[in-house]
Design a protein around this motif. Structure first.
Motif, PDB file in Angstrom:
ATOM      1  N   ASP A 111      -8.350  -4.961   0.712  1.00 51.47           N
ATOM      2  CA  ASP A 111      -8.157  -4.423   1.364  1.00 51.47           C
ATOM      3  C   ASP A 111      -7.273  -4.487   2.369  1.00 51.47           C
ATOM      4  O   ASP A 111      -5.947  -3.969   2.990  1.00 51.47           O
ATOM      5  CB  ASP A 111      -9.856  -3.975   1.716  1.00 51.47           C
ATOM      6  CG  ASP A 111      -9.389  -2.391   2.222  1.00 51.47           C
ATOM      7  OD1 ASP A 111      -9.044  -1.647   1.703  1.00 51.47           O
ATOM      8  OD2 ASP A 111     -10.153  -2.196   3.542  1.00 51.47           O
TER       9      ASP A 111
ATOM     10  N   GLY B  94     -11.158   1.072  -6.768  1.00 52.22           N
ATOM     11  CA  GLY B  94     -11.193   2.601  -6.419  1.00 52.22           C
ATOM     12  C   GLY B  94     -11.727   2.927  -5.150  1.00 52.22           C
ATOM     13  O   GLY B  94     -10.692   4.070  -4.776  1.00 52.22           O
ATOM     14  N   THR B  95     -12.139   2.097  -4.358  1.00 48.46           N
ATOM     15  CA  THR B  95     -12.587   2.679  -3.253  1.00 48.46           C
ATOM     16  C   THR B  95     -11.176   2.659  -2.617  1.00 48.46           C
ATOM     17  O   THR B  95     -10.725   2.983  -1.093  1.00 48.46           O
ATOM     18  CB  THR B  95     -13.151   1.384  -2.690  1.00 48.46           C
ATOM     19  OG1 THR B  95     -12.900   0.164  -2.385  1.00 48.46           O
ATOM     20  CG2 THR B  95     -14.876   1.846  -2.969  1.00 48.46           C
ATOM     21  N   MET B  96      -9.829   1.421  -2.997  1.00 46.65           N
ATOM     22  CA  MET B  96      -8.814   0.968  -1.865  1.00 46.65           C
ATOM     23  C   MET B  96      -7.323   1.926  -2.986  1.00 46.65           C
ATOM     24  O   MET B  96      -6.406   2.138  -2.679  1.00 46.65           O
ATOM     25  CB  MET B  96      -8.480  -0.259  -2.079  1.00 46.65           C
ATOM     26  CG  MET B  96      -9.311  -1.269  -1.921  1.00 46.65           C
ATOM     27  SD  MET B  96      -8.941  -2.240  -1.199  1.00 46.65           S
ATOM     28  CE  MET B  96      -9.623  -2.951  -3.059  1.00 46.65           C
ATOM     29  N   ASN B  97      -8.316   3.753  -3.748  1.00 47.45           N
ATOM     30  CA  ASN B  97      -7.049   4.080  -4.339  1.00 47.45           C
ATOM     31  C   ASN B  97      -6.092   3.024  -5.418  1.00 47.45           C
ATOM     32  O   ASN B  97      -5.120   3.750  -5.936  1.00 47.45           O
ATOM     33  CB  ASN B  97      -6.475   4.602  -3.738  1.00 47.45           C
ATOM     34  CG  ASN B  97      -7.192   6.158  -2.775  1.00 47.45           C
ATOM     35  OD1 ASN B  97      -8.046   6.258  -3.234  1.00 47.45           O
ATOM     36  ND2 ASN B  97      -6.897   5.946  -1.684  1.00 47.45           N
ATOM     37  N   GLN B  98      -6.856   2.155  -6.510  1.00 46.46           N
ATOM     38  CA  GLN B  98      -6.353   1.134  -6.776  1.00 46.46           C
ATOM     39  C   GLN B  98      -6.958   1.239  -8.551  1.00 46.46           C
ATOM     40  O   GLN B  98      -8.359   1.911  -8.677  1.00 46.46           O
ATOM     41  CB  GLN B  98      -6.048  -0.094  -6.625  1.00 46.46           C
ATOM     42  CG  GLN B  98      -5.851  -0.385  -5.070  1.00 46.46           C
ATOM     43  CD  GLN B  98      -4.241  -0.080  -5.313  1.00 46.46           C
ATOM     44  OE1 GLN B  98      -3.632  -0.414  -6.502  1.00 46.46           O
ATOM     45  NE2 GLN B  98      -3.755   0.303  -4.134  1.00 46.46           N
TER      46      GLN B  98
END
Length: 268
Positions: free
Chosen positions: A40, A139-143
């Motif tokens: 992150d 997914g929480t890091m838009n990856q």
């Protein structure tokens, strides 16, 4: 196969395996959390800052997430593999074991196979957790999940190889250090503290003696293992296969020495 079955039975009849399993889960969680925070932070930095910080590229960071728990998992496998040997001397069963199977190398080979089985089980356990949780973390890091990319499965496969090689090192170390307490303390200190100390030593030597010393840190088994799994961190780091070759070398040397020492040593 009878010898391997006997070794697995010895392991199952002790409380050691489930104690190690209980320890592994929180350590895996800590590793995943650390890799999550690192990834992150790296994604919020410029590529130049990431390289300067020695974090590697996105592939390395994602590979680290999918192989979370490797450091702690390998340590537990290393200790358990050594204990497969040292427990024979601790519980005074070595004499009866070698009298039952006079060809001592067969006993050591059976212990090596057992250690490999343990390593594969631990690897599979951490891999299942990583493959289940890492996509959520990404997914929480838009990856994306990157599960369709070959580098992820390469890292997972090489992680399994590292577990197996460390298991063989553990059996060899157990033969050389017959004391169960001595082997556990020595391997733990060398693996955990030794890695940190050697990191500082190589950095100081590269700064004040010769810049090339930083390239030699790959000779440290834990660095070689990390290089094999995640790839180079810095531009001057050697390719993955170098880390693999060094780990194979340690495993072969420890296995051969361990077998020879067992054949010659008095076990009475």
């Amino acid at each position: 196969m009878r010898l391997v079955s006997a070794e697995l039975l010895k392991l199952r009849t002790t409380a050691l395996w489930w104690i190690f399993a209980i320890i592994l889960v929180p350590l895996w969680g800590l590793a995943l959390g650390f890799n999550w925070l690192t990834t992150d932070a790296a994604l919020s930095m410029s590529p130049e800052d990431v390289q300067e910080a020695g974090l590697g590229d996105l592939e390395r960071l994602v590979s680290g997430l999918y192989t979370s728990g490797q450091f702690a998992g390998v340590l537990l496998v290393l200790l358990l593999s050594a204990i497969l040997v040292t427990s024979e001397f601790f519980h005074l069963t070595a004499t009866s074991t070698f009298l039952t199977t006079p060809k001592r190398e067969r006993v050591i080979i059976a212990k090596m196979i057992t250690a490999v089985i343990i390593a594969v089980i631990v690897w599979l356990f951490t891999t299942v957790l990583n493959v289940a949780i890492t996509p959520i973390v990404l997914g929480t890091m838009n990856q994306p999940t990157f599960l369709g990319d070959a580098f992820v499965w390469q890292a997972i496969g090489l992680n399994g190889l590292a577990f197996v090689l460390w298991a063989l090192v553990g059996v060899g170390a157990g033969v050389l250090i017959r004391s169960q307490i001595g082997a556990t303390i020595t391997l733990s200190v060398v693996y955990v503290i030794g890695t940190q100390v050697l990191s500082i030593v190589f950095f100081v030597l590269s700064e004040y003696v010769w810049e090339g010393f930083m390239d030699l840190r790959v000779l440290v088994p834990t660095f070689a293992s990390d290089l094999l799994i995640s790839g180079p961190t810095l531009a001057e780091d050697p390719p993955r296969w170098v880390g693999g070759a060094i780990l194979v070398g340690y495993a072969v040397v420890m296995s051969v020495i361990g077998t020879l020492v067992t054949k010659r040593r008095d076990i009475a």
